[in-house]
Design a protein around this motif. Structure first.
Motif, mmCIF file in Angstrom:
data_model
loop_
_atom_site.group_PDB
_atom_site.id
_atom_site.type_symbol
_atom_site.label_atom_id
_atom_site.label_comp_id
_atom_site.label_asym_id
_atom_site.label_seq_id
_atom_site.Cartn_x
_atom_site.Cartn_y
_atom_site.Cartn_z
ATOM 1 N N SER A 125 1.060 -1.041 0.148
ATOM 2 C CA SER A 125 -0.199 -0.024 0.066
ATOM 3 C C SER A 125 0.866 1.275 0.055
ATOM 4 C CB SER A 125 -0.914 0.066 1.427
ATOM 5 O OG SER A 125 -0.238 -0.090 2.707
ATOM 6 N N ASP A 126 2.011 1.040 0.022
ATOM 7 C CA ASP A 126 3.120 2.294 0.108
ATOM 8 C C ASP A 126 3.359 2.709 -1.435
ATOM 9 O OD1 ASP A 126 3.991 2.214 2.980
ATOM 10 O OD2 ASP A 126 4.802 0.164 2.187
ATOM 11 N N ASP A 127 3.867 4.003 -1.347
ATOM 12 C CA ASP A 127 4.215 4.424 -2.797
ATOM 13 C C ASP A 127 5.583 4.508 -3.271
ATOM 14 O OD1 ASP A 127 1.422 5.060 -3.555
ATOM 15 O OD2 ASP A 127 1.519 7.138 -2.570
ATOM 16 N N LEU A 128 5.852 3.127 -3.848
ATOM 17 C CA LEU A 128 7.286 3.007 -4.114
ATOM 18 C C LEU A 128 7.402 3.264 -5.808
ATOM 19 C CD1 LEU A 128 8.602 0.137 -2.142
ATOM 20 C CD2 LEU A 128 8.864 2.798 -1.565
ATOM 21 N N TRP A 129 8.151 4.015 -6.507
ATOM 22 C CA TRP A 129 8.242 3.940 -7.793
ATOM 23 C C TRP A 129 9.323 3.931 -8.733
ATOM 24 C CZ3 TRP A 129 3.555 3.010 -9.904
ATOM 25 C CH2 TRP A 129 2.528 3.327 -9.141
ATOM 26 N N HIS A 130 10.526 3.975 -7.791
ATOM 27 C CA HIS A 130 11.943 3.852 -8.186
ATOM 28 C C HIS A 130 12.475 2.513 -8.230
ATOM 29 C CE1 HIS A 130 15.523 5.872 -9.455
ATOM 30 N NE2 HIS A 130 16.278 5.468 -8.315
ATOM 31 N N PHE A 131 12.738 1.969 -9.097
ATOM 32 C CA PHE A 131 13.304 0.597 -9.041
ATOM 33 C C PHE A 131 14.346 0.361 -9.866
ATOM 34 C CE2 PHE A 131 8.934 0.176 -7.625
ATOM 35 C CZ PHE A 131 9.075 -0.660 -6.637
ATOM 36 N N PRO A 132 15.577 0.849 -9.348
ATOM 37 C CA PRO A 132 16.998 0.822 -10.252
ATOM 38 C C PRO A 132 17.388 -0.595 -10.148
ATOM 39 C CG PRO A 132 17.299 1.924 -8.302
ATOM 40 C CD PRO A 132 15.630 1.750 -8.364
ATOM 41 N N THR A 133 18.403 -0.818 -10.995
ATOM 42 C CA THR A 133 19.099 -2.121 -10.925
ATOM 43 C C THR A 133 19.619 -2.484 -9.392
ATOM 44 O OG1 THR A 133 21.056 -0.871 -11.682
ATOM 45 C CG2 THR A 133 19.755 -2.213 -13.319
ATOM 46 N N SER A 134 19.349 -3.735 -9.098
ATOM 47 C CA SER A 134 19.665 -4.099 -7.751
ATOM 48 C C SER A 134 18.777 -3.702 -6.791
ATOM 49 C CB SER A 134 21.073 -3.878 -7.370
ATOM 50 O OG SER A 134 21.969 -4.572 -8.137
ATOM 51 N N CYS A 135 17.649 -2.927 -7.088
ATOM 52 C CA CYS A 135 16.731 -2.617 -6.034
ATOM 53 C C CYS A 135 16.161 -3.781 -5.238
ATOM 54 C CB CYS A 135 15.514 -1.874 -6.736
ATOM 55 S SG CYS A 135 14.388 -1.179 -5.689
ATOM 56 N N GLU A 157 9.026 -3.991 4.778
ATOM 57 C CA GLU A 157 10.199 -3.883 5.794
ATOM 58 C C GLU A 157 11.308 -3.138 5.591
ATOM 59 O OE1 GLU A 157 12.930 -7.031 7.954
ATOM 60 O OE2 GLU A 157 11.011 -7.734 7.187
ATOM 61 N N LEU A 158 11.827 -3.510 4.152
ATOM 62 C CA LEU A 158 13.132 -2.612 3.808
ATOM 63 C C LEU A 158 12.880 -2.533 2.204
ATOM 64 C CD1 LEU A 158 16.005 -2.187 4.583
ATOM 65 C CD2 LEU A 158 16.388 -4.381 3.677
ATOM 66 N N TYR A 159 13.288 -1.279 1.769
ATOM 67 C CA TYR A 159 13.347 -0.919 0.357
ATOM 68 C C TYR A 159 14.897 -0.264 0.239
ATOM 69 C CZ TYR A 159 12.738 2.206 -3.603
ATOM 70 O OH TYR A 159 12.677 2.776 -4.769
ATOM 71 N N ILE A 160 15.766 -0.955 -0.560
ATOM 72 C CA ILE A 160 17.221 -0.556 -0.745
ATOM 73 C C ILE A 160 17.664 -0.806 -2.131
ATOM 74 C CG2 ILE A 160 17.762 -0.587 1.665
ATOM 75 C CD1 ILE A 160 19.151 -3.534 0.984
ATOM 76 N N TYR A 161 18.429 0.078 -2.400
ATOM 77 C CA TYR A 161 19.280 0.275 -3.888
ATOM 78 C C TYR A 161 20.688 0.869 -3.467
ATOM 79 C CZ TYR A 161 17.213 4.616 -4.096
ATOM 80 O OH TYR A 161 16.717 6.000 -4.060
ATOM 81 N N PRO A 162 21.529 0.328 -4.653
ATOM 82 C CA PRO A 162 23.047 0.518 -4.363
ATOM 83 C C PRO A 162 23.162 1.871 -3.947
ATOM 84 C CG PRO A 162 22.731 -1.026 -6.172
ATOM 85 C CD PRO A 162 21.296 -0.299 -5.990
ATOM 86 N N LYS A 163 22.560 2.934 -4.715
ATOM 87 C CA LYS A 163 23.190 4.379 -4.413
ATOM 88 C C LYS A 163 22.665 4.774 -3.001
ATOM 89 C CE LYS A 163 23.304 6.231 -8.906
ATOM 90 N NZ LYS A 163 22.813 6.881 -10.275
ATOM 91 N N MET A 164 22.011 4.195 -2.451
ATOM 92 C CA MET A 164 21.889 4.484 -0.994
ATOM 93 C C MET A 164 23.043 4.332 -0.071
ATOM 94 S SD MET A 164 18.003 2.866 -0.595
ATOM 95 C CE MET A 164 17.469 3.487 0.895
ATOM 96 N N PHE A 165 24.107 3.403 -0.714
ATOM 97 C CA PHE A 165 25.211 3.184 0.102
ATOM 98 C C PHE A 165 26.471 3.715 -0.339
ATOM 99 C CE2 PHE A 165 21.856 0.228 0.551
ATOM 100 C CZ PHE A 165 21.549 0.188 1.894
ATOM 101 N N LYS A 166 26.223 4.960 -1.133
ATOM 102 C CA LYS A 166 27.526 5.340 -1.848
ATOM 103 C C LYS A 166 27.898 6.545 -1.101
ATOM 104 C CE LYS A 166 27.300 2.653 -5.729
ATOM 105 N NZ LYS A 166 27.482 2.531 -7.085
#
Length: 166
Positions: A125-135, A157-166
């Motif tokens: 039910s959340d609004d997630l629209w960004h799904f880059p590679t490795s998302c 529970e968790l929504y992550i992708y690589p640029k979050m850790f750079k």
């Protein structure tokens, strides 16, 4: 409680030469690194799948193998499905998941956009629209059986992708 982890494959080589097959595109070095980064985040949070399912496309299989090695899952036990590459609807994937009733409380699926993103959005039910590679999105369902999964019933529970850790 059931947990579903949905992963878009890691960064791949571009398809400049149309005599080559999209199906056979491989991960770039950056894709290997990004997949390992996200898999390590799951490991650090102790989110360990007991069933791995992937598209049969080379890039999805490579991504799944990196996650498997990081998370201590036997890469040869990864279930490979052609329909994940060919395309599916949310109802088709829900029907597919309903067969895993015992012994699989946490399932991870490796796929492709736009299907993996669409499936994710339809389950929550959340609004997630960004799904880059490795998302990678971890979704919890307050159910005892995969047969009881419903659209919009999942909680992120968790929504992550690589640029979050750079």
């Amino acid at each position: 409680m059931k947990k579903l982890i949905l992963v878009r494959h890691a960064k791949t080589e571009q398809l400049y030469d149309y005599s080559k097959s999209d199906f056979d595109r491989k991960l770039l070095p950056r894709g290997h690194k990004d997949a390992a980064t996200i898999a390590n985040q799951l490991k650090n949070k102790e989110i360990i799948p007991d069933l791995f399912i992937t598209s049969k496309a080379k890039r999805a299989k490579q991504t799944a193998e990196i996650y498997a090695e990081t998370l201590g899952y036997n890469p040869s036990a990864i279930k490979k499905e052609q329909f994940i590459y060919d395309g599916y609807t949310t109802s088709e994937m829900i029907k597919y998941l309903s067969q895993f009733n015992s012994g699989s409380d946490t399932i991870i699926i490796f796929g492709h956009n736009p299907d993996i993103a669409g499936f994710t959005v339809n389950l929550i039910s959340d609004d997630l629209w960004h799904f880059p590679t490795s998302c990678t999105t971890v979704i919890n369902f307050n159910i005892d059986s995969w047969k009881d999964i419903e659209v919009r019933s999942g909680k992120v529970e968790l929504y992550i992708y690589p640029k979050m850790f750079k």
